[in-house]
Design a protein around this motif. Structure first.
Motif, PDB file in Angstrom:
ATOM      1  N   VAL A  17       0.125   6.537  -2.174  1.00 11.48           N
ATOM      2  CA  VAL A  17       0.359   6.901  -0.762  1.00 11.48           C
ATOM      3  C   VAL A  17      -0.570   6.111   0.163  1.00 11.48           C
ATOM      4  N   HIS A  18       0.005   5.603   1.267  1.00 15.35           N
ATOM      5  CA  HIS A  18      -0.825   4.969   2.307  1.00 15.35           C
ATOM      6  C   HIS A  18      -1.388   6.080   3.198  1.00 15.35           C
ATOM      7  N   PRO A  19      -2.664   5.992   3.587  1.00 12.80           N
ATOM      8  CA  PRO A  19      -3.277   7.101   4.340  1.00 12.80           C
ATOM      9  C   PRO A  19      -2.799   7.269   5.783  1.00 12.80           C
ATOM     10  N   GLU A  20      -1.825   6.474   6.240  1.00  9.57           N
ATOM     11  CA  GLU A  20      -1.194   6.755   7.538  1.00  9.57           C
ATOM     12  C   GLU A  20      -0.151   7.869   7.392  1.00  9.57           C
ATOM     13  N   SER A  21       0.042   8.378   6.178  1.00 10.97           N
ATOM     14  CA  SER A  21       1.030   9.442   5.935  1.00 10.97           C
ATOM     15  C   SER A  21       0.438  10.802   6.303  1.00 10.97           C
ATOM     16  N   ILE A  27      -0.240  13.235   1.597  1.00 10.58           N
ATOM     17  CA  ILE A  27      -1.495  12.759   0.992  1.00 10.58           C
ATOM     18  C   ILE A  27      -1.961  13.726  -0.099  1.00 10.58           C
ATOM     19  N   GLU A  28      -1.763  15.014   0.137  1.00 12.78           N
ATOM     20  CA  GLU A  28      -2.315  15.975  -0.842  1.00 12.78           C
ATOM     21  C   GLU A  28      -1.565  15.931  -2.188  1.00 12.78           C
ATOM     22  N   LEU A  29      -0.379  15.310  -2.214  1.00 14.65           N
ATOM     23  CA  LEU A  29       0.373  15.205  -3.472  1.00 14.65           C
ATOM     24  C   LEU A  29       0.111  13.865  -4.181  1.00 14.65           C
TER      25      LEU A  29
END
Ligand code: 13P
Ligand code: SF4
Length: 358
Positions: free
Chosen positions: A230-234, A239-241
């Protein structure tokens, strides 16, 4: 580290248009002819092609084949700065071209399409941002690379997704409080990782904010062995998954190193070209965007990145058009925050790899 949510800026932002994502299909013969034309033009013009991972696969191949470069926003800036070519052709979005120009005022920087914007940049107008900074003079101003030259000129530091956590950790260790802009999701992620005191601008990426946590949970259940990158712009629910959260370069590395066959990827699908090269044979699954029955504005492909086409690269080089200009005074201020990051990244590399490999 901490689950406490960082406060958001209470600033009313002007609306902006998001164009539809248009991907023009061009037949194989035409693409081959354009590639040959571009190769010849790059030599004639003493130019080098620097492309982001989200651009068309043909553009990425061309950059690789001609001694150019394909990478994330930090590395694109570094490459363009170090390469001797007198013209840089930056296939990406506007802030990437501006960063290249700020670092290389003596070079000519061209872009295939000057309308290739970024929702984070559009959602952080320089005048409103300056007012906000003025209201919080006690805070160190840290801005994401996805901002205009004028916003970078107002900042103490520029960071990218590959460097944000390390930079904020360092500033926190010095006791500094942070004013962060523009991406609230990345800001929140960095705050959780570092525990720093951060006040966040309220921007978002129109591509990444469409990834949906609930549907991702269902997809994971259907593919229990898949690794989720996951890219942290999500959004936080996505992000937690994640099994891995990081920049575009980090995601490609995580894909290469993954010991499973299936990868669920929550970032722009343009990156699949490089993941396929790095992790051949693995099955790539797009993370769900708008959820069942809903429509999404970009469906995991940035409308502005999609504006870069082979034809436009050819036209730009042929006509030496679409030049990026940055006001000299703004450029002189912005370069300070950009160079701070480049120096920081070089020092970190030196610490990690030692003098010989840095
Ligand atoms: P990277 O710095 O990870 O390449 O991200 C840039 C970007 O625009 C992501 O949407
Ligand atoms: Fe900006 Fe999002 Fe496009 Fe990246 S993917 S350039 S953050 S709009």
């Amino acid at each position: 580290m901490t689950t406490q949510s960082a406060p958001l800026a209470d600033v009313e932002l002007p609306p902006f248009d998001v164009p539809p994502t248009v991907e023009v299909s061009v037949d194989a013969d035409r693409r081959a002819a354009l590639r040959e034309e571009i190769k010849a033009l790059l030599k004639q013009r003493d130019a080098v092609l620097v492309a982001h991972y989200y651009t068309d696969a043909d553009i990425q191949r061309l950059a690789d084949e001609t001694g150019g470069y394909v990478s994330d926003s930090l590395d694109m800036a570094r490459f363009g700065h170090e390469h001797p070519a007198s013209t840089l052709i930056v296939a990406g979005v506007r802030f990437m071209g501006e960063t290249a120009k700020i670092l290389n005022p003596e070079k000519r920087v061209l872009m295939p399409d000057l309308h290739a914007e970024c929702s984070l940049d559009l959602g952080c107008p320089a005048d409103k941002f300056a007012e906000f900074c003025d209201q919080h003079p006690d805070r160190t101003v840290v801005v994401y690379a996805n901002t205009s030259a004028a916003v970078k000129a107002r900042a103490d530091w520029m960071v990218t997704s590959s460097s944000a956590v390390e930079v904020i950790n360092e500033l926190k260790a010095k006791g500094e409080k942070i004013l962060w802009a523009p991406d609230r999701y990345l800001g929140r992620y960095v705050q959780e990782q570092t525990g720093a005191d951060m006040l966040l601008w309220n921007g978002a990426c129109v591509v990444h904010e469409e990834f949906k946590g609930e549907e991702l949970r269902d997809l994971k259940a259907a593919h229990p062995h898949a690794r989720v990158l996951v890219h942290p712009e999500s959004p936080p629910s996505v992000i937690e998954l994640a099994d891995y959260v990081g920049s575009t370069t980090g995601i490609i590395k995580a894909a290469r190193e993954a010991t499973v066959d299936e990868l669920i990827v929550a970032t722009d699908r343009g990156i699949f070209h490089k993941i396929r090269e790095a992790a051949p044979g693995k099955t790539l699954i797009e993370a769900p965007t708008a959820g069942q029955g809903a429509t999404c504005r970009s469906c995991a492909h940035c409308p502005w990145m999609a504006m870069n086409s082979l034809e436009k690269v050819r036209n730009t080089l042929r006509d030496m058009s679409n030049e990026i200009h940055v006001d000299a005074q703004i450029g002189r201020k912005a370069v300070v925050s950009i160079k701070r990051l480049l120096d920081f990244a070089a020092a970190r590399k030196q610490q990690i790899y030692g003098a010989n490999d840095a």
